[in-house]
Design an enzyme around this catalytic site. Structure first.
Site, PDB file in Angstrom:
ATOM      1  CE  LYS A   1      66.045 -34.345 -25.125  1.00  0.00           C
ATOM      2  NZ  LYS A   1      66.356 -33.236 -24.241  1.00  0.00           N
TER       3      LYS A   1
ATOM      4  CB  CYS B   1      61.202 -31.028 -24.446  1.00  0.00           C
ATOM      5  SG  CYS B   1      62.074 -29.570 -25.027  1.00  0.00           S
TER       6      CYS B   1
END
Ligand code: SAJ
Length: 447
Positions: free
Chosen positions: A223, A277
């Protein structure tokens, strides 16, 4: 009545934000009873009334449908369930004494400790929050500390335990969440093979992409790697923009041409990287391997240097005009969303306002009122046409669809600082105008 063959009779989603709420709603749409848990009473009340507290295309309809059908409800305290999906934020903390921002795992820990009392043998706990490597193992230890009566998996363990634990990162794009939740491939990182199998059962309820099994640590780093890869690619584009400014070359044309090579795919330069993010996750890698993650840290530095660079360009231009009116187009962190958090555009406007560069008009079609931090600095929220009519300088900070409809004539005679390469995409633009989009870099020496 629930269909008999469902492997879970009740699923709990902890954290009802940009990821948790869409996930809860999609799970509920498969016919499973879903209880969403959030500490914010206002969010819980809104969801139970069939409304949503965030914006995401299609979400309001879906939430209303599953709430009306009795399949989704929200609560402030966890209840027993067969599976728990944790989707809470992992910000980074940036103390003045810290050289590298450190991930703040307190929300994950609080969520884990809040569900621990209602866990029972056979339950599955999935962590979806973006997390540094080793967090899923830590979560198992936090749960074990509260529930010594239950057995929890050890990394790589082969013994079947009471509770199954896996790390399965979300990887959906804001604005396309409902579609990508279903179609994207999913990484399933169980703390043991049995844990992965259990987690796979949950995602098979709604994922049409492939579900690929690995261990939890690899899933955690996967991720982070996806977002760090994008950050490095954007940093490359931003560095090319600096080089082009120095050599007097149009960076947008350069990238368009380079991308005609079959194995080159450079992303777009811009005023900086925003959101919660891509500008954050690379630090989770840097903080766990600072000596090795040199390129990743440097990419962060390049991207973080963009807002001040744009500010200096506007300042130089503003100095050449008496009492300039500056229209800043866009405040959101990317096109066609209302999300202003961690937005480089916000940073640029705030810095310009505190430097008193001129009268500042902000155009942001996706909001009704300016954030107080900007209005307190004297920035005015304006409509697009009115702002362009008044402006001496137009600073394009976001390529919202409304701005792509600008008539190029509205920009003629103005200094235009185009951080998104938007002017060359205007349908009625002319070649003459295309060459006048970037403001001369007044600091540049002749080369
Ligand atoms: N940006 C550029 N140039 C580009 C692309 C983006 O400057 O060429 C900027 C945007 O303007 C924005 C920032 O980067 O300020 C981030 O935008 P984004 O659209 O690239 O990504 P996010 O933050 O909305 O979502 C990302 C996605 N990750 C990847 O594409 C690898 C998404 O799939 C993840 O689920 C999400 O992060 C997340 O939650 O981690």
């Amino acid at each position: 009545m629930l269909p008999r063959n469902l492997p879970f009779s009740r699923i709990s989603v902890v954290g009802l934000g940009y990821i948790g709420l869409p996930t809860a709603a999609i799970l509920a749409s498969t016919g499973v009873e879903v209880v969403g848990v959030d500490i914010r009473q206002s969010a819980v009340a809104a969801i139970n009334a069939g409304r949503i507290h965030i914006y995401e295309p299609g979400l309001e309809n879906l939430v209303k449908r599953v709430v009306d059908a009795g399949l989704l409800r929200a609560a402030t305290l966890p209840e027993p369930a067969d599976a728990f999906v944790i989707a809470v934020p992992t910000p980074f903390s940036e103390g003045p004494e810290q050289l590298t921002p450190e991930p703040d795992l307190s929300f994950i820990r609080a969520a884990a400790e809040s569900i621990a009392p209602v866990l029972k043998s056979g339950d599955l706990v999935i962590l979806e929050s973006t997390s540094p490597v080793g967090t899923t193992e830590k979560m198992a230890q936090w749960l074990q500390a509260v529930r010594p009566d239950l057995s929890f998996p050890q990394p790589g363990g082969t013994v079947v335990t009471d509770i199954h634990i896996a790390y399965c990162p979300e990887r959906v794009l804001p604005g396309r969440v409902l579609e990508e939740l279903v179609t994207n491939d999913r990484i399933i990182g169980g703390l043991s093979d049995t844990c992965s199998t259990a987690a796979m059962g949950l995602y098979h309820l709604f994922v049409e992409g492939d579900c690929i099994v690995t261990d939890a640590r690899t899933a955690e780093l996967t991720k982070l790697t996806e977002n760090a890869y994008r950050d490095v690619n954007i940093a490359f584009a931003n560095e090319m923009a600096l080089i082009c400014d120095r050599l007097d070359i149009d960076v947008w044309e350069l990238i368009r041409l380079a991308n005609r090579h079959p194995r080159v795919r450079i992303l777009n330069p811009g005023p900086g990287v925003g959101g919660h993010c891509i500008a954050v996750d690379p630090w989770f890698i840097v903080s766990s391997a600072p000596q090795q993650a040199k390129l990743i840290a440097q990419a962060r530095a390049v991207n973080d240097s963009r807002p001040p660079y744009v500010v200096s360009q506007v300042e130089q231009t503003a100095r050449t005009i008496d009492n300039p009116v500056i229209a800043c187009l866009g405040l959101a962190f990317k096109p066609d969303i209302d999300d202003l958090r961690e937005s480089p555009a916000m940073l640029v406007v705030k810095q310009l306002a505190s430097k008193h560069c001129g009268t500042l008009l902000a155009v942001e079609p996706n909001i009704q009122a300016l954030p107080p931090e900007l209005s307190a600095l004297g920035v005015e929220l304006a409509q697009l046409d009115a702002a362009l009519a008044r402006a001496d300088i137009a600073v394009i900070l976001v390529d919202h669809k409304e701005f792509l409809a600008i008539d190029a004539k509205q920009l003629s005679g103005k200094a235009v600082i185009d951080t998104r390469g938007l002017v060359s995409r205007l349908t009625n633009n002319t070649d003459v105008f295309r060459h006048s989009v970037s403001v001369p870099d007044l600091t540049r020496e002749s080369v």
